[in-house]
Design an enzyme around this catalytic site. Structure first.
Site, PDB file in Angstrom:
ATOM      1  N   CYS A  28      -5.055  -3.211   6.248  1.00 13.54           N
ATOM      2  CA  CYS A  28      -6.193  -4.101   6.034  1.00 13.54           C
ATOM      3  C   CYS A  28      -6.991  -3.542   4.868  1.00 13.54           C
ATOM      4  O   CYS A  28      -6.674  -2.464   4.359  1.00 13.54           O
ATOM      5  CB  CYS A  28      -7.035  -4.221   7.303  1.00 13.54           C
ATOM      6  SG  CYS A  28      -7.489  -2.636   8.000  1.00 13.54           S
ATOM      7  N   TYR A  45      -8.640 -11.022  -9.126  1.00 15.84           N
ATOM      8  CA  TYR A  45      -9.334 -12.018  -8.303  1.00 15.84           C
ATOM      9  C   TYR A  45     -10.691 -11.426  -7.937  1.00 15.84           C
ATOM     10  O   TYR A  45     -10.868 -10.197  -7.943  1.00 15.84           O
ATOM     11  CB  TYR A  45      -8.532 -12.364  -7.032  1.00 15.84           C
ATOM     12  CG  TYR A  45      -8.214 -11.170  -6.161  1.00 15.84           C
ATOM     13  CD1 TYR A  45      -9.036 -10.813  -5.100  1.00 15.84           C
ATOM     14  CD2 TYR A  45      -7.094 -10.375  -6.402  1.00 15.84           C
ATOM     15  CE1 TYR A  45      -8.749  -9.705  -4.307  1.00 15.84           C
ATOM     16  CE2 TYR A  45      -6.803  -9.280  -5.625  1.00 15.84           C
ATOM     17  CZ  TYR A  45      -7.632  -8.945  -4.572  1.00 15.84           C
ATOM     18  OH  TYR A  45      -7.362  -7.850  -3.790  1.00 15.84           O
ATOM     19  N   SER A  73      -6.387  -4.112  -4.903  1.00 15.53           N
ATOM     20  CA  SER A  73      -6.309  -4.060  -6.369  1.00 15.53           C
ATOM     21  C   SER A  73      -7.634  -4.440  -7.033  1.00 15.53           C
ATOM     22  O   SER A  73      -7.935  -3.973  -8.122  1.00 15.53           O
ATOM     23  CB  SER A  73      -5.177  -4.955  -6.871  1.00 15.53           C
ATOM     24  OG  SER A  73      -5.420  -6.290  -6.504  1.00 15.53           O
ATOM     25  N   ARG A 120      -1.135   4.334  -3.163  1.00 19.14           N
ATOM     26  CA  ARG A 120      -0.367   3.090  -3.261  1.00 19.14           C
ATOM     27  C   ARG A 120       0.059   2.841  -4.694  1.00 19.14           C
ATOM     28  O   ARG A 120      -0.756   2.934  -5.617  1.00 19.14           O
ATOM     29  CB  ARG A 120      -1.248   1.936  -2.789  1.00 19.14           C
ATOM     30  CG  ARG A 120      -0.531   0.601  -2.660  1.00 19.14           C
ATOM     31  CD  ARG A 120      -1.534  -0.489  -2.321  1.00 19.14           C
ATOM     32  NE  ARG A 120      -0.903  -1.632  -1.695  1.00 19.14           N
ATOM     33  CZ  ARG A 120      -1.439  -2.855  -1.682  1.00 19.14           C
ATOM     34  NH1 ARG A 120      -2.606  -3.096  -2.259  1.00 19.14           N
ATOM     35  NH2 ARG A 120      -0.809  -3.863  -1.102  1.00 19.14           N
ATOM     36  N   TYR A 152       4.240  -1.350  -3.124  1.00 17.96           N
ATOM     37  CA  TYR A 152       4.205  -2.803  -2.977  1.00 17.96           C
ATOM     38  C   TYR A 152       5.025  -3.421  -4.103  1.00 17.96           C
ATOM     39  O   TYR A 152       4.713  -3.234  -5.284  1.00 17.96           O
ATOM     40  CB  TYR A 152       2.742  -3.289  -3.036  1.00 17.96           C
ATOM     41  CG  TYR A 152       2.547  -4.750  -2.650  1.00 17.96           C
ATOM     42  CD1 TYR A 152       3.500  -5.440  -1.896  1.00 17.96           C
ATOM     43  CD2 TYR A 152       1.397  -5.440  -3.022  1.00 17.96           C
ATOM     44  CE1 TYR A 152       3.289  -6.760  -1.533  1.00 17.96           C
ATOM     45  CE2 TYR A 152       1.186  -6.767  -2.665  1.00 17.96           C
ATOM     46  CZ  TYR A 152       2.145  -7.418  -1.918  1.00 17.96           C
ATOM     47  OH  TYR A 152       1.950  -8.733  -1.560  1.00 17.96           O
ATOM     48  N   HIS A 176       4.871  -4.896   3.384  1.00 15.11           N
ATOM     49  CA  HIS A 176       5.426  -6.227   3.682  1.00 15.11           C
ATOM     50  C   HIS A 176       6.947  -6.292   3.443  1.00 15.11           C
ATOM     51  O   HIS A 176       7.477  -7.320   2.975  1.00 15.11           O
ATOM     52  CB  HIS A 176       4.711  -7.311   2.861  1.00 15.11           C
ATOM     53  CG  HIS A 176       3.226  -7.095   2.732  1.00 15.11           C
ATOM     54  ND1 HIS A 176       2.448  -6.564   3.736  1.00 15.11           N
ATOM     55  CD2 HIS A 176       2.366  -7.327   1.697  1.00 15.11           C
ATOM     56  CE1 HIS A 176       1.173  -6.473   3.330  1.00 15.11           C
ATOM     57  NE2 HIS A 176       1.107  -6.922   2.099  1.00 15.11           N
ATOM     58  N   ASP A 249      -3.485  -7.445   7.477  1.00  8.10           N
ATOM     59  CA  ASP A 249      -3.725  -7.767   6.062  1.00  8.10           C
ATOM     60  C   ASP A 249      -5.079  -8.441   5.839  1.00  8.10           C
ATOM     61  O   ASP A 249      -5.345  -8.987   4.768  1.00  8.10           O
ATOM     62  CB  ASP A 249      -2.606  -8.619   5.458  1.00  8.10           C
ATOM     63  CG  ASP A 249      -2.686  -8.657   3.924  1.00  8.10           C
ATOM     64  OD1 ASP A 249      -3.142  -7.663   3.337  1.00  8.10           O
ATOM     65  OD2 ASP A 249      -2.322  -9.682   3.326  1.00  8.10           O
TER      66      ASP A 249
HETATM   67  C1  0GY Z   1      -1.936  -7.364   0.348  1.00  6.82           C
HETATM   68  C2  0GY Z   1      -1.376  -8.301  -0.607  1.00  6.82           C
HETATM   69  C3  0GY Z   1      -1.919  -8.718  -1.763  1.00  6.82           C
HETATM   70  C4  0GY Z   1      -3.015  -8.139  -2.445  1.00  6.82           C
HETATM   71  C5  0GY Z   1      -3.302  -6.838  -2.500  1.00  6.82           C
HETATM   72  O1  0GY Z   1      -4.370  -5.029  -3.405  1.00  6.82           O
HETATM   73  C6  0GY Z   1      -4.307  -6.246  -3.378  1.00  6.82           C
HETATM   74  O2  0GY Z   1      -5.032  -6.982  -4.060  1.00  6.82           O
HETATM   75  O3  0GY Z   1      -2.667  -5.979  -1.766  1.00  6.82           O
HETATM   76  C7  0GY Z   1      -1.311  -9.874  -2.412  1.00  6.82           C
HETATM   77  O4  0GY Z   1      -2.024 -10.575  -3.165  1.00  6.82           O
HETATM   78  O5  0GY Z   1      -0.116 -10.143  -2.176  1.00  6.82           O
HETATM   79  O6  0GY Z   1      -1.234  -6.506   0.869  1.00  6.82           O
HETATM   80  O7  0GY Z   1      -3.102  -7.416   0.619  1.00  6.82           O
END
Ligand code: 0GY
Length: 294
Positions: A28, A45, A73, A120, A152, A176, A249
């Protein structure tokens, strides 16, 4: 980019499934609050505030005991919002940071003191501008004892990333499951490739997470209750019971069209881990080994 996105459900239902006492929501995030913890200038974003109080209130509503907060991110490599949330959790949260690969060793140890237990590496082009493998490998050599690396990526670059992952000297957790196409089914090419990765070393773990992203509504199916996700992921959890963890998440970064009901997301747990023995590994034993070993 000016409008701030609300990506989470305003009134999630109470799940029908009750998590075992001690259960960990191991994926999360927190967003801000922006006034105290501004977002990165490179953020792709701009979310509305989703701070620790909201996260912990959702944790209690859903019946979880602890959280693993993953640096999102939108906060770039400034981990203060994540560390602040961990500090407010009274020992009930640990975290995963995103760092500048040139970070000094002392700063890594400070993050350890703040409850961080991993870093990460994000390879999604829509979320980050660059992902320098050589620099990532360099910092992976210098992590405090007991830390791991979270990666990721999307299924189409799994093969390309194999040599990079082979060279990582600490345990790995894949976000994921590397985003397989679950509509291919449990024996489809994406799941086969992911199983081959898991079989290549015993210290690769995965998050059995994100039905809302991997099984979104598309022509011919998908969407809540995410049947294709359940069908593809349950065999993976059954075959690798000591290597899976689970998370909501929340606050679902970037989700705008199909904002999931977190109660329904929790109800996925008994569908992918039907026995109490599997649920204990998924929700307690495996995340505790990774995040609360000390
Ligand atoms: C998630 C997936 C996403 C985003 C991020 O760090 C993030 O902005 O992880 C995504 O947009 O697929 O795990 O939260």
């Amino acid at each position: 980019m000016s409008e701030r996105i609300v990506s989470w459900h305003g009134n999630p239902s109470k799940p029908k499934y009750t998590p075992l006492p001690g259960a960990v929501d191991a994926h999360c995030h927190v967003f801000g609050p922006m006034e105290k913890f501004p977002f990165s200038a490179k953020a792709k974003y701009l979310p509305a505030d989703a701070g620790p109080e909201m996260l912990f209130s959702l944790r209690d509503h859903l019946g979880f005991d602890k959280n693993v907060i993953v640096q999102a991110s939108c906060h770039g490599t400034d981990n203060t919002a994540t560390v602040n949330a961990i500090a407010k959790s009274a020992g009930k949260a640990r975290g995963v940071a995103v760092v500048d690969p040139d970070i000094p060793g002392d700063d890594l140890h400070k993050l350890h003191g703040g409850g961080i237990r991993g870093i990460r590496f994000n390879f999604l082009k829509r979320l980050v501008d660059n992902a320098p493998k050589d620099k990532f490998l360099d910092v992976a050599q210098r992590l405090p004892k007991g830390w791991h690396v979270v990666i990721y990526f999307e299924a189409d670059i799994l093969e390309e990333l194999r040599p990079f992952m082979d060279a990582i000297p600490v345990p790995i957790v894949i976000d994921h499951m590397g985003r397989p196409d679950v509509t291919q089914g449990p024996d489809g090419p994406d799941m086969k490739a992911f199983r081959a990765l898991l079989d290549s070393r015993e210290d690769i773990h995965f998050k059995a997470t994100c039905p809302e992203r991997l099984d979104a509504i598309k022509e011919g199916g998908g969407g809540d209750p995410w049947d294709a996700f359940a069908a593809a992921v349950a065999p993976l959890v059954a075959d690798y019971p000591d290597r899976c963890i689970w998370g909501t998440d929340w606050p679902h970064p970037n989700m705008q069209d199909e904002i999931p009901d977190d109660g329904h997301i929790v109800d996925m747990i008994p569908r992918i881990a039907p026995s109490e023995e599997l649920q204990k590994k998924l929700l307690i034993d495996n995340p505790t080994r990774l995040y609360w070993a000390d």
